[in-house]
Design an enzyme around this catalytic site. Structure first.
Site, PDB file in Angstrom:
ATOM      1  N   SER A 285       0.846  -1.200   0.000  1.00 48.49           N
ATOM      2  CA  SER A 285       0.000   0.000   0.000  1.00 48.49           C
ATOM      3  C   SER A 285       0.876   1.242   0.000  1.00 48.49           C
ATOM      4  CB  SER A 285      -0.880   0.026   1.250  1.00 48.49           C
ATOM      5  OG  SER A 285      -0.103   0.309   2.398  1.00 48.49           O
ATOM      6  N   ASP A 286       0.419   2.289  -0.662  1.00 48.87           N
ATOM      7  CA  ASP A 286       1.040   3.589  -0.430  1.00 48.87           C
ATOM      8  C   ASP A 286       0.825   3.891   1.060  1.00 48.87           C
ATOM      9  OD1 ASP A 286       2.296   6.021  -0.693  1.00 48.87           O
ATOM     10  OD2 ASP A 286       1.172   6.631  -2.473  1.00 48.87           O
ATOM     11  N   TRP A 287       1.639   4.783   1.580  1.00 49.19           N
ATOM     12  CA  TRP A 287       1.639   5.028   3.034  1.00 49.19           C
ATOM     13  C   TRP A 287       0.273   5.556   3.501  1.00 49.19           C
ATOM     14  CZ3 TRP A 287       5.364   2.566   1.386  1.00 49.19           C
ATOM     15  CH2 TRP A 287       6.501   2.251   2.131  1.00 49.19           C
ATOM     16  N   GLY A 288      -0.442   4.702   4.214  1.00 47.83           N
ATOM     17  CA  GLY A 288      -1.757   5.099   4.718  1.00 47.83           C
ATOM     18  C   GLY A 288      -2.883   4.907   3.721  1.00 47.83           C
ATOM     19  N   ALA A 289      -2.642   4.159   2.644  1.00 44.34           N
ATOM     20  CA  ALA A 289      -3.673   4.013   1.602  1.00 44.34           C
ATOM     21  C   ALA A 289      -4.612   2.835   1.838  1.00 44.34           C
ATOM     22  CB  ALA A 289      -3.022   3.885   0.219  1.00 44.34           C
TER      23      ALA A 289
END
Ligand code: NAG
Ligand code: NAG
Ligand code: NAG
Ligand code: NAG
Ligand code: NAG
Ligand code: NAG
Ligand code: NAG
Ligand code: NAG
Ligand code: NAG
Ligand code: NAG
Ligand code: NAG
Length: 791
Positions: A285-289
């Site tokens: 995941s992208d950071w926090g996605a």
């Protein structure tokens, strides 16, 4: 096997119909269940294929993972707060000595650490159009990640592709043409991975604007609503190249696609990436996605960064979900196997440095220095910087400069800024929005308009945000010009701060330096700024040989002054990395010929771009669920200008040099045994899709002669008109050095995929029978050689 749940599909159809009918309603839609089914469900998540090129790594991973408990497998799917400067770290399995992996930013060099180089940015790689150079840059850059114990480089960027001209992150990507972007992304993947570091190609998929990219209070992230044909022919194309090149990881993006978040979209992850493209690695995941627990696990997400509230500390909720029967243990095993296979595939089981070694959390405290810069990188850094400069205007033989007696230098972008920032990591996040940041990364202070348009405190060598880099030094234009002035006995006059500077009328030339800044976290508010335009106009009013250099993080318009007779030369200098000034001087003085070409279109006016007015904002009944309908289809950038017959200022693929070239002798040969029609899946899927898509279907050659008086390189470009598609699409390029008076024959292989269109009914690539116009020349609008390929 992919299975469509027919009940869900039926429901999807009903809801889509309701959506269309209710377009006139004014009340806000408040339930996201309203959108369910717009992205078709594709379950279960396909396990890693473990096909031929991954067979050894896969077997080793299966052997290791089979010794792990469910808790241990779940533990390595989630991030832990790094004790080092790594951007993220996965869990580990101490009992089996599996160390976990360190992931760090980004595609233009290792960020937020010392003793590394600041490489040319993605757009600069695109402007160089040089496959081998892209590979060499990646190989040397990858070596730095490895020395610092970074297992995964968070790049290259192939999305945003550049649909929205004002996009804040377009400069991190290579080009808004999918073919050019994909070809150079594949080289970047090969280079970094050959150095022993996995790439995480990002951001999958449809991440085309920064505005509303993440949820904001009650407002969901923007939904990129993309039809199937456009997705395949445009946005998926470079990801396909990256998967074909064997990328160990793909990063899912912040946005939604058809109203389903990218990290829980089963159609794009399970369906397209893991089935159609046969992806072997892991999705991070992208950071926090990540926005759901069970749903994202079922949809094909494998690893969550930087930690997971949904899967829980230790991935504990995955264990609970397996134990209560809502998730199969096989899915968790597959997550772990994909991650560990990629680790073996890059040889990281042997002599890989300790995670994040020498990457301190705080540089002001004592830490072991790890010198990651390899002296052999010097030439690659310089050539990388050189080749991404694009000369677009050169009148009155303004360039190259010839031992001038007096040079006047103007503009805020001529000098290095007066400090490198070393804020805390939390400051970095907080300041992204405003465009200046970083940790041992130079990004200058920005002008007072927010969001920022220019970096007023000095030259830029990259844009801002996670793709910014950490240069070992900066060779600013003025630094390098001073050295050359010493050699030539030239006098210099300078004023970097006044935007209506006094001018010594005896100047041989006035060099004006401006920039166009962009950063992660916000989109640009326009494609030119009045402050810099006024500076250029003021200098030109009093200097008949005004030479403009623009360090541009994306498209920059020039129509406010381009026709001014005193503006004799204009250079799009892009984002060259730390050797910026040194490279520019080589070009300005003619030690090297310019050899870059535009990897995007420069319009006369903002309103000429198909997505003028983008990025979109929440509006109408979709206030809480912003909708971005990609209604232009594949017609972005030059495809759109060609379709609407709009004349650009400088077309895609354009760039001047110090010599002239002539094109002749086009040959087009169709190879025997080419069958038309489509390829029924799931026939012979390799990494990237059906194997025969990479079959060579036709070969084209052309001869280019250097008819001028200087040795130089030319970038020959091949465009094809696929029946029913855009007027022409780039399907080949070749950069060749050609000495004066000599000629070179360039060859282009046209693959089945290059000539195919995506068949929505067939759900496969279709090679039509018919006539394919073939164009070869120097840019997308300078195509002297025309022929036809008949299939
Ligand atoms: C996007 O498309 C949907 C469905 O056609 C429509 O209801 C909506 O108004 C469109 N949004 C915009 C901003 O055009
Ligand atoms: C829709 O939502 C927006 C954002 O929350 C709010 O400003 C607006 O008043 C709402 N409109 C209606 C009709 O409820
Ligand atoms: C998105 O919706 C369009 C229109 O219905 C469809 O063609 C496309 O396949 C969908 N894509 C995804 C990833 O859901
Ligand atoms: C999970 O990973 C963390 C971080 O690497 C590690 O400290 C911990 O021991 C691991 N737990 C298990 C059960 O292996
Ligand atoms: C499971 O997820 C919930 C909700 O995010 C969280 O509160 C809880 O701590 C998690 N449980 C575990 C065991 O991690
Ligand atoms: C099973 O566990 C998961 C994770 O805690 C939870 O989301 C789900 O609701 C549970 N399902 C059942 C049927 O208990
Ligand atoms: C940046 O430039 C502005 C405007 O010239 C100036 O006021 C400010 O002091 C500069 N900041 C730094 C850190 O140099
Ligand atoms: C530029 O030239 C004009 C006259 O052409 C003069 O009025 C003006 O002061 C000059 N500006 C500078 C900054 O030298
Ligand atoms: C060009 O520069 C000269 C000074 O060298 C000035 O006299 C002339 O007015 C300028 N031309 C324009 C169009 O500004
Ligand atoms: C660009 O278009 C806008 C709107 O049509 C117009 O106001 C503006 O003057 C144009 N700019 C240029 C440089 O032509
Ligand atoms: C290319 O160069 C070769 C060798 O000098 C020459 O024989 C040939 O005629 C040239 N071809 C063209 C198209 O100029």
């Amino acid at each position: 096997m992919v299975s469509f749940n027919t009940q869900q599909l039926a429901r999807a159809t009903l809801i889509s119909a309701a959506l269309f009918q209710s377009a006139t309603a004014v009340a806000n839609i408040t339930e996201d269940s309203y959108f369910y089914g717009q992205s078709p469900p594709v379950y279960p998540s396909p396990p890693q294929p473990g096909s031929a090129s991954w067979a050894t790594a896969y077997a080793k991973a299966v052997a290791l993972v089979s010794q792990m408990t469910l808790e241990e497998k779940a533990n390595i799917t989630v991030g832990y707060t790094p004790m080092t400067g790594c951007s993220g770290e996965t869990g580990s399995v101490p009992r089996l000595n599996w160390p976990g992996v360190c992931l760090s930013d980004a595609g233009n060099g290792l960020r937020a650490t010392d003793f590394v180089n600041g490489w040319p940015s993605g757009v600069h790689v695109g402007a160089a159009w040089n496959r081998n150079l892209a590979y060499q840059r990646a190989l040397h850059m990858g070596g730095e990640f490895k020395k610092k114990g970074v297992n995964v480089a968070l790049g290259p960027v192939v999305g945003p592709l550049g649909r929205v001209a004002e996009g804040g992150r377009n400069w991190e990507g290579i080009s808004n043409d999918p073919y050019l972007c994909g070809a150079l992304a594949a080289e970047s993947v090969s280079g970094i991975q050959t150095a022993g570091v996995m790439t995480s190609v990002k951001h999958y998929i449809g991440n085309e604007q920064e505005t509303n990219r993440v949820p904001d209070g009650d407002v969901a992230a923007v939904s990129s609503n993309i039809d199937d044909k456009t997705l395949h022919e445009l946005y998926l194309w470079p990801f396909t190249d990256a998967v074909h090149a064997g990328t160990g990881s793909i990063m899912c993006s912040y946005n939604r696609i058809n109203n389903s978040y990218a990290c829980q979209n089963s159609k794009t992850l399970n369906g397209i990436l893991k089935t159609e493209l046969g992806f072997e690695g892991f999705v991070v995941s992208d950071w926090g996605a990540q926005h759901t627990g069970l749903d994202s696990a079922l949809a094909g997400l494998d690893v969550v960064m930087p930690e997971s509230t949904y899967w829980g500390v230790n991935g504990g909720n995955l264990t609970i979900a397996v134990n209560n029967g809502s998730l199969t243990e096989a899915r968790v095993t597959d997550m772990a196997t994909r991650l560990i296979s990629a680790w073996y595939q890059m040889g990281q089981d042997v002599d890989f440095p300790e995670k994040g070694i020498g990457m301190a959390l705080d540089y002001s405290t004592p830490h072991t220095p790890i010198y990651a810069r390899d002296p052999s990188s010097q030439t690659v850094l310089l050539n990388g910087a050189l080749e991404g400069h694009v000369l677009v205007k050169n009148t009155n033989s303004a360039l190259p400069l010839k031992s001038p007696k007096l040079l006047s230098i103007f503009g805020y972008d001529a000098v290095a800024p007066n400090k490198m920032d070393v804020p805390s990591p939390s400051d970095v996040i907080a300041t992204w929005t405003f465009g200046f940041e970083s940790l041992l990364t130079y990004v200058p202070f920005i002008s007072t308009t927010a969001p920022p348009q220019i970096a007023i405190n000095g030259t830029i060598i990259s844009g801002g945000g996670s793709g910014a880099n950490a240069p070992a030094y900066i060779s600013a234009p003025f630094d390098a010009i001073k050295e050359q002035a010493y050699l030539d006995g030239t006098s210099l006059f300078w004023d970097f701060y006044d935007n209506d500077p006094a001018i010594d009328t005896s100047s041989d030339a006035c060099l004006v330096f401006i920039n166009a800044f962009a950063t992660e976290g916000s989109d640009r508010i326009g494609l030119h700024d009045d402050y810099s335009d006024a500076l250029i106009q003021n200098v030109a009013a009093n200097c008949s040989n005004t030479i403009v250099t623009i360090h541009n993080a994306g498209v920059r318009l020039v129509d406010q002054w381009i026709d001014h007779p005193n503006i004799t030369a204009v250079i799009f200098a892009h984002l060259p990395g730390q050797d910026s000034g040194r490279a520019l001087v080589q070009l300005l003085y003619g030690y090297q010929s310019f050899s870059g070409k535009l990897p995007y279109t420069v319009a006369k006016n903002e309103s000429d771009y198909v997505n003028a007015g983008e990025p979109i904002l929440p509006e109408g009944e979709f206030q809480l669920f912003p909708q971005d309908n990609f209604t232009e289809g594949v017609y972005i950038d030059y495809r759109g200008f060609d379709q609407k017959n709009v004349t650009p200022r400088y077309e895609f693929g354009f760039g001047l040099t110090y010599t002239t070239f002539e094109y002749s002798e086009l040959t087009i040969e169709k190879l025997a045994g080419v069958s038309t029609s489509y390829l029924p899946p799931p026939a012979d899927v390799i990494e990237g899709g059906i194997a025969s898509l990479w079959d060579v279907v036709a070969q084209v050659t052309a001869t280019i002669t250097n008819t001028g008086s200087v040795d130089a390189a030319e970038i020959a470009q091949l465009y094809v008109g696929i029946p029913g598609g855009p007027v022409r699409q780039l399907r080949g390029f070749s950069k060749v050095d050609i000495p004066v008076g000599s000629n070179v024959t360039v060859e282009f292989d046209l693959l089945r995929r290059d000539l195919s269109e995506w068949g929505v009914t067939e759900q496969s690539w279709v090679l039509q029978s018919g006539s394919y116009p073939i164009y070869v020349g120097a840019s997308s609008r300078d195509l002297p050689l025309v022929g036809t390929l008949t299939i």
